[in-house]
Design a protein around this motif. Structure first.
Motif, PDB file in Angstrom:
ATOM      1  N   SER A  81       0.841  -1.200   0.000  1.00  0.00           N
ATOM      2  CA  SER A  81       0.000   0.000   0.000  1.00  0.00           C
ATOM      3  C   SER A  81       0.873   1.246   0.000  1.00  0.00           C
ATOM      4  O   SER A  81       0.597   2.210  -0.706  1.00  0.00           O
ATOM      5  CB  SER A  81      -0.906   0.017   1.226  1.00  0.00           C
ATOM      6  N   LEU A  92       2.761   3.478  -4.360  1.00  0.00           N
ATOM      7  CA  LEU A  92       1.424   3.322  -3.796  1.00  0.00           C
ATOM      8  C   LEU A  92       0.788   2.156  -4.547  1.00  0.00           C
ATOM      9  O   LEU A  92       0.404   2.300  -5.701  1.00  0.00           O
ATOM     10  CB  LEU A  92       0.605   4.606  -3.964  1.00  0.00           C
ATOM     11  N   HIS A 102       4.759   6.787  -7.532  1.00  0.00           N
ATOM     12  CA  HIS A 102       4.199   5.857  -8.519  1.00  0.00           C
ATOM     13  C   HIS A 102       2.959   5.216  -7.910  1.00  0.00           C
ATOM     14  O   HIS A 102       3.047   4.523  -6.907  1.00  0.00           O
ATOM     15  CB  HIS A 102       5.264   4.802  -8.824  1.00  0.00           C
ATOM     16  N   SER A 103       1.802   5.478  -8.496  1.00  0.00           N
ATOM     17  CA  SER A 103       0.541   4.927  -8.007  1.00  0.00           C
ATOM     18  C   SER A 103       0.054   3.860  -8.973  1.00  0.00           C
ATOM     19  O   SER A 103      -0.045   4.108 -10.167  1.00  0.00           O
ATOM     20  CB  SER A 103      -0.500   6.045  -7.893  1.00  0.00           C
ATOM     21  N   LYS A 104      -0.226   2.670  -8.433  1.00  0.00           N
ATOM     22  CA  LYS A 104      -0.661   1.547  -9.264  1.00  0.00           C
ATOM     23  C   LYS A 104      -1.970   1.002  -8.721  1.00  0.00           C
ATOM     24  O   LYS A 104      -2.115   0.779  -7.522  1.00  0.00           O
ATOM     25  CB  LYS A 104       0.413   0.458  -9.247  1.00  0.00           C
ATOM     26  N   ASP A 105      -2.939   0.785  -9.615  1.00  0.00           N
ATOM     27  CA  ASP A 105      -4.223   0.227  -9.223  1.00  0.00           C
ATOM     28  C   ASP A 105      -4.816  -0.488 -10.433  1.00  0.00           C
ATOM     29  O   ASP A 105      -4.459  -0.177 -11.567  1.00  0.00           O
ATOM     30  CB  ASP A 105      -5.163   1.349  -8.753  1.00  0.00           C
ATOM     31  N   PRO A 109      -6.109   4.580 -11.401  1.00  0.00           N
ATOM     32  CA  PRO A 109      -5.337   5.168 -10.306  1.00  0.00           C
ATOM     33  C   PRO A 109      -5.590   6.670 -10.253  1.00  0.00           C
ATOM     34  O   PRO A 109      -5.629   7.337 -11.286  1.00  0.00           O
ATOM     35  CB  PRO A 109      -3.887   4.846 -10.651  1.00  0.00           C
ATOM     36  N   LEU A 111      -5.186  10.534  -7.936  1.00  0.00           N
ATOM     37  CA  LEU A 111      -4.628  11.389  -6.902  1.00  0.00           C
ATOM     38  C   LEU A 111      -5.693  12.425  -6.573  1.00  0.00           C
ATOM     39  O   LEU A 111      -6.198  13.110  -7.472  1.00  0.00           O
ATOM     40  CB  LEU A 111      -3.360  12.091  -7.393  1.00  0.00           C
TER      41      LEU A 111
END
Length: 186
Positions: A81, A92, A102-105, A109, A111
């Motif tokens: 997380s 993230l 770096h946001s990964k989903d 993703p 913000l």
């Protein structure tokens, strides 16, 4: 190895544990006894789970003197997380960040930028997100309108704003307030 707390048993098998805490309402408190005004003296605590019935299963760091909890991890949070790698990049949802944040989903993703009104300014919330359909900015406060979108594979310099304020559509060298380069459709 050692066990601390009211629920420790004689002859406990520790496996790889060096220190084990066993008790309900587990807390580790650091009490700074500095008395000189020039030395920091804040007391801190590591809290394992809420102590109330129905409370949160969590790990948190508490600023005891300030009455605040600046850091919490809830039980069940997905792996990675929050991940800080050795070069300082933050992941993230990923343990392999390739940029500073770096946001990964699996789906869009996002913000969120939320001004909550606590400083006297009107509350406003914006989301910056991207998926297979488009990159977009969403005005979450006003009906989730999408005032800005970019579709995947848009050409380089589709929209270009130069240092003098000139706008180029299809060009990185606008020579007028609005400069359009492309095939005219009639």
């Amino acid at each position: 190895s050692g066990c601390f707390g009211l629920d420790c048993n004689n002859g406990e098998s520790f496996g790889f544990d060096t220190v084990r805490l066993k008790e309900n309402n587990l807390r580790i408190r650091a009490m700074d006894t500095s008395t000189s005004a020039s030395f920091p003296s804040r007391d801190w605590q590591i809290t394992f789970n809420d102590s109330s019935n129905g409370g949160a299963n969590k790990f948190s760091i508490d600023d005891i003197d300030g009455g605040r909890t600046p850091f919490t991890i809830e039980a069940g949070a997905p792996t990675h997380s929050l991940y800080v790698e050795d070069a300082g990049r933050i992941g993230l949802g990923t343990n392999t960040p390739v940029v500073q944040i770096h946001s990964k989903d699996g789906n869009t993703p996002t913000l969120r930028l939320e001004q909550d009104g606590s400083s006297g300014f009107t509350a406003q919330t914006w989301d910056v997100a991207g998926n297979e359909t488009n990159f977009f900015i969403r005005d979450a406060t006003n009906g989730s309108k999408l005032p800005f979108k970019i579709r995947p594979n848009a050409p380089t310099n589709s929209l270009y704003i130069d240092t003098d304020g000139d706008i180029g559509l299809g060009t990185a060298s606008p020579d007028a307030k609005t400069h359009i380069i492309g095939t005219a459709l009639i």
